[in-house]
Design a protein around this motif. Sequence first.
Motif, PDB file in Angstrom:
ATOM      1  N   GLN A 181       0.831  -1.201   0.000  1.00  0.00           N
ATOM      2  CA  GLN A 181       0.000   0.000   0.000  1.00  0.00           C
ATOM      3  C   GLN A 181       0.869   1.255   0.000  1.00  0.00           C
ATOM      4  O   GLN A 181       0.612   2.201  -0.767  1.00  0.00           O
ATOM      5  CB  GLN A 181      -0.913   0.016   1.228  1.00  0.00           C
ATOM      6  CG  GLN A 181      -1.779   1.271   1.304  1.00  0.00           C
ATOM      7  CD  GLN A 181      -2.380   1.491   2.687  1.00  0.00           C
ATOM      8  OE1 GLN A 181      -1.893   0.924   3.668  1.00  0.00           O
ATOM      9  NE2 GLN A 181      -3.406   2.312   2.769  1.00  0.00           N
ATOM     10  N   ILE A 182       1.897   1.270   0.839  1.00  0.00           N
ATOM     11  CA  ILE A 182       2.761   2.448   0.933  1.00  0.00           C
ATOM     12  C   ILE A 182       3.476   2.690  -0.391  1.00  0.00           C
ATOM     13  O   ILE A 182       3.561   3.829  -0.876  1.00  0.00           O
ATOM     14  CB  ILE A 182       3.779   2.272   2.082  1.00  0.00           C
ATOM     15  CG1 ILE A 182       3.049   2.215   3.424  1.00  0.00           C
ATOM     16  CG2 ILE A 182       4.802   3.399   2.071  1.00  0.00           C
ATOM     17  CD1 ILE A 182       3.932   1.790   4.574  1.00  0.00           C
ATOM     18  N   ILE A 183       3.987   1.638  -1.003  1.00  0.00           N
ATOM     19  CA  ILE A 183       4.686   1.765  -2.283  1.00  0.00           C
ATOM     20  C   ILE A 183       3.712   2.249  -3.362  1.00  0.00           C
ATOM     21  O   ILE A 183       4.049   3.101  -4.195  1.00  0.00           O
ATOM     22  CB  ILE A 183       5.336   0.430  -2.676  1.00  0.00           C
ATOM     23  CG1 ILE A 183       6.488   0.117  -1.727  1.00  0.00           C
ATOM     24  CG2 ILE A 183       5.832   0.459  -4.118  1.00  0.00           C
ATOM     25  CD1 ILE A 183       7.028  -1.289  -1.857  1.00  0.00           C
ATOM     26  N   SER A 184       2.485   1.731  -3.345  1.00  0.00           N
ATOM     27  CA  SER A 184       1.472   2.148  -4.319  1.00  0.00           C
ATOM     28  C   SER A 184       1.146   3.631  -4.176  1.00  0.00           C
ATOM     29  O   SER A 184       1.035   4.359  -5.180  1.00  0.00           O
ATOM     30  CB  SER A 184       0.204   1.309  -4.138  1.00  0.00           C
ATOM     31  OG  SER A 184      -0.818   1.751  -4.988  1.00  0.00           O
ATOM     32  N   ILE A 185       1.001   4.095  -2.938  1.00  0.00           N
ATOM     33  CA  ILE A 185       0.700   5.511  -2.701  1.00  0.00           C
ATOM     34  C   ILE A 185       1.863   6.384  -3.147  1.00  0.00           C
ATOM     35  O   ILE A 185       1.669   7.425  -3.790  1.00  0.00           O
ATOM     36  CB  ILE A 185       0.388   5.752  -1.213  1.00  0.00           C
ATOM     37  CG1 ILE A 185      -0.896   5.028  -0.806  1.00  0.00           C
ATOM     38  CG2 ILE A 185       0.254   7.248  -0.931  1.00  0.00           C
ATOM     39  CD1 ILE A 185      -1.170   5.060   0.678  1.00  0.00           C
ATOM     40  N   ALA A 186       3.082   5.968  -2.822  1.00  0.00           N
ATOM     41  CA  ALA A 186       4.259   6.737  -3.223  1.00  0.00           C
ATOM     42  C   ALA A 186       4.345   6.828  -4.740  1.00  0.00           C
ATOM     43  O   ALA A 186       4.674   7.891  -5.300  1.00  0.00           O
ATOM     44  CB  ALA A 186       5.521   6.100  -2.657  1.00  0.00           C
ATOM     45  N   THR A 187       4.038   5.732  -5.420  1.00  0.00           N
ATOM     46  CA  THR A 187       4.059   5.721  -6.887  1.00  0.00           C
ATOM     47  C   THR A 187       2.977   6.632  -7.448  1.00  0.00           C
ATOM     48  O   THR A 187       3.221   7.412  -8.387  1.00  0.00           O
ATOM     49  CB  THR A 187       3.862   4.282  -7.410  1.00  0.00           C
ATOM     50  OG1 THR A 187       4.908   3.456  -6.903  1.00  0.00           O
ATOM     51  CG2 THR A 187       3.881   4.254  -8.929  1.00  0.00           C
ATOM     52  N   ARG A 188       1.781   6.553  -6.881  1.00  0.00           N
ATOM     53  CA  ARG A 188       0.659   7.362  -7.359  1.00  0.00           C
ATOM     54  C   ARG A 188       0.932   8.855  -7.227  1.00  0.00           C
ATOM     55  O   ARG A 188       0.582   9.651  -8.110  1.00  0.00           O
ATOM     56  CB  ARG A 188      -0.607   6.975  -6.591  1.00  0.00           C
ATOM     57  CG  ARG A 188      -1.864   7.643  -7.110  1.00  0.00           C
ATOM     58  CD  ARG A 188      -3.103   7.019  -6.511  1.00  0.00           C
ATOM     59  NE  ARG A 188      -3.317   7.360  -5.123  1.00  0.00           N
ATOM     60  CZ  ARG A 188      -3.278   6.507  -4.120  1.00  0.00           C
ATOM     61  NH1 ARG A 188      -2.988   5.241  -4.338  1.00  0.00           N
ATOM     62  NH2 ARG A 188      -3.513   6.908  -2.881  1.00  0.00           N
ATOM     63  N   HIS A 189       1.582   9.234  -6.143  1.00  0.00           N
ATOM     64  CA  HIS A 189       1.868  10.650  -5.910  1.00  0.00           C
ATOM     65  C   HIS A 189       3.238  11.068  -6.458  1.00  0.00           C
ATOM     66  O   HIS A 189       3.656  12.209  -6.250  1.00  0.00           O
ATOM     67  CB  HIS A 189       1.816  10.955  -4.409  1.00  0.00           C
ATOM     68  CG  HIS A 189       0.442  10.928  -3.823  1.00  0.00           C
ATOM     69  ND1 HIS A 189      -0.508  11.886  -4.112  1.00  0.00           N
ATOM     70  CD2 HIS A 189      -0.160  10.051  -2.972  1.00  0.00           C
ATOM     71  CE1 HIS A 189      -1.627  11.627  -3.446  1.00  0.00           C
ATOM     72  NE2 HIS A 189      -1.432  10.506  -2.748  1.00  0.00           N
ATOM     73  N   ARG A 190       3.925  10.128  -7.134  1.00  0.00           N
ATOM     74  CA  ARG A 190       5.266  10.398  -7.672  1.00  0.00           C
ATOM     75  C   ARG A 190       6.171  10.965  -6.568  1.00  0.00           C
ATOM     76  O   ARG A 190       6.807  12.002  -6.709  1.00  0.00           O
ATOM     77  CB  ARG A 190       5.201  11.357  -8.865  1.00  0.00           C
ATOM     78  CG  ARG A 190       4.422  10.793 -10.036  1.00  0.00           C
ATOM     79  CD  ARG A 190       4.395  11.749 -11.219  1.00  0.00           C
ATOM     80  NE  ARG A 190       5.745  12.057 -11.690  1.00  0.00           N
ATOM     81  CZ  ARG A 190       6.478  11.269 -12.463  1.00  0.00           C
ATOM     82  NH1 ARG A 190       5.987  10.097 -12.850  1.00  0.00           N
ATOM     83  NH2 ARG A 190       7.685  11.625 -12.850  1.00  0.00           N
ATOM     84  N   LEU A 191       6.206  10.223  -5.464  1.00  0.00           N
ATOM     85  CA  LEU A 191       6.883  10.667  -4.250  1.00  0.00           C
ATOM     86  C   LEU A 191       8.150   9.835  -4.030  1.00  0.00           C
ATOM     87  O   LEU A 191       8.071   8.672  -3.635  1.00  0.00           O
ATOM     88  CB  LEU A 191       5.923  10.496  -3.068  1.00  0.00           C
ATOM     89  CG  LEU A 191       6.228  11.184  -1.739  1.00  0.00           C
ATOM     90  CD1 LEU A 191       6.302  12.692  -1.904  1.00  0.00           C
ATOM     91  CD2 LEU A 191       5.140  10.822  -0.723  1.00  0.00           C
TER      92      LEU A 191
END
Length: 273
Positions: A181-191
Amino acid sequence: MDLGWSEGRNVRIDIRWGANTSEQSRILAAELLALGPDVVLASGSPAAAAMRQASATIPIVFALVTDPVGGGFVDSLARPGANVTGFTLFEYSIGGKWLELLREIAPGTRRVAVLRDAGVAAGAGQFGAIQAAASSFGVELRPLGVSDAEEIERAISAFGPGQNDGMIITATPLAAVHREQIISIATRHRLPSVFAYRHFVAAGGLVAYGPDLVYPFRRAASYVSRILKGEKPSDLPVQAPTTYELAVNLKTARSLGLTVPQTVLSRADEVIE
């Protein structure tokens, strides 16, 4: 390492694993103690706490414990005292290394979210080390205390990731459980994000720097052997990790529009293309 022990010949090993709560840890600790062990190896703080509470006499060697002094397992690192000693998970100073690595890979970073488990006392020490290094890198920190999947999503969204933002995910069991989940969120926000362990990078995270999680158990085996041969836990100092790993995911870097410096790649133990 060959320490002269062979199961079934001169040593017997009983294993209990899978405890997910403090109560389960206490039950399993009681089961092990009922077997009359000469020494116990405990993995992680919950197991070490359960064993320490269950016995003040049976020698206990722990591995992967974050803060053995703060957790009340030992009197000091150099002189553990009582019946417990072992090997720590990491040193808090690693927090400054995470921030340094983030700025090295994403030099434009000006604001950094620090994701940590609100229920883990060691989170304060990790954040303190990051905070101590922040001024020298000219970044603003935003601590995000979370305790479940919903809070992770909500906290990162409230952070409002922008073009010059990054994230550090501190070392907690919560992060391991919710790593996808954390990796997915980071990817989605280009973080651009830094993690504590290399398995996060294998799952798609950008970069990780942290201790080898297997080697401490090999070192703990040497303490178990020494205790079985007559030494006391109180005479064996608690030791910090000696082996750290740097892993980089170039595919993730490209998706973020980042070029990983050669200085980072040359130090990496694993580079995922």
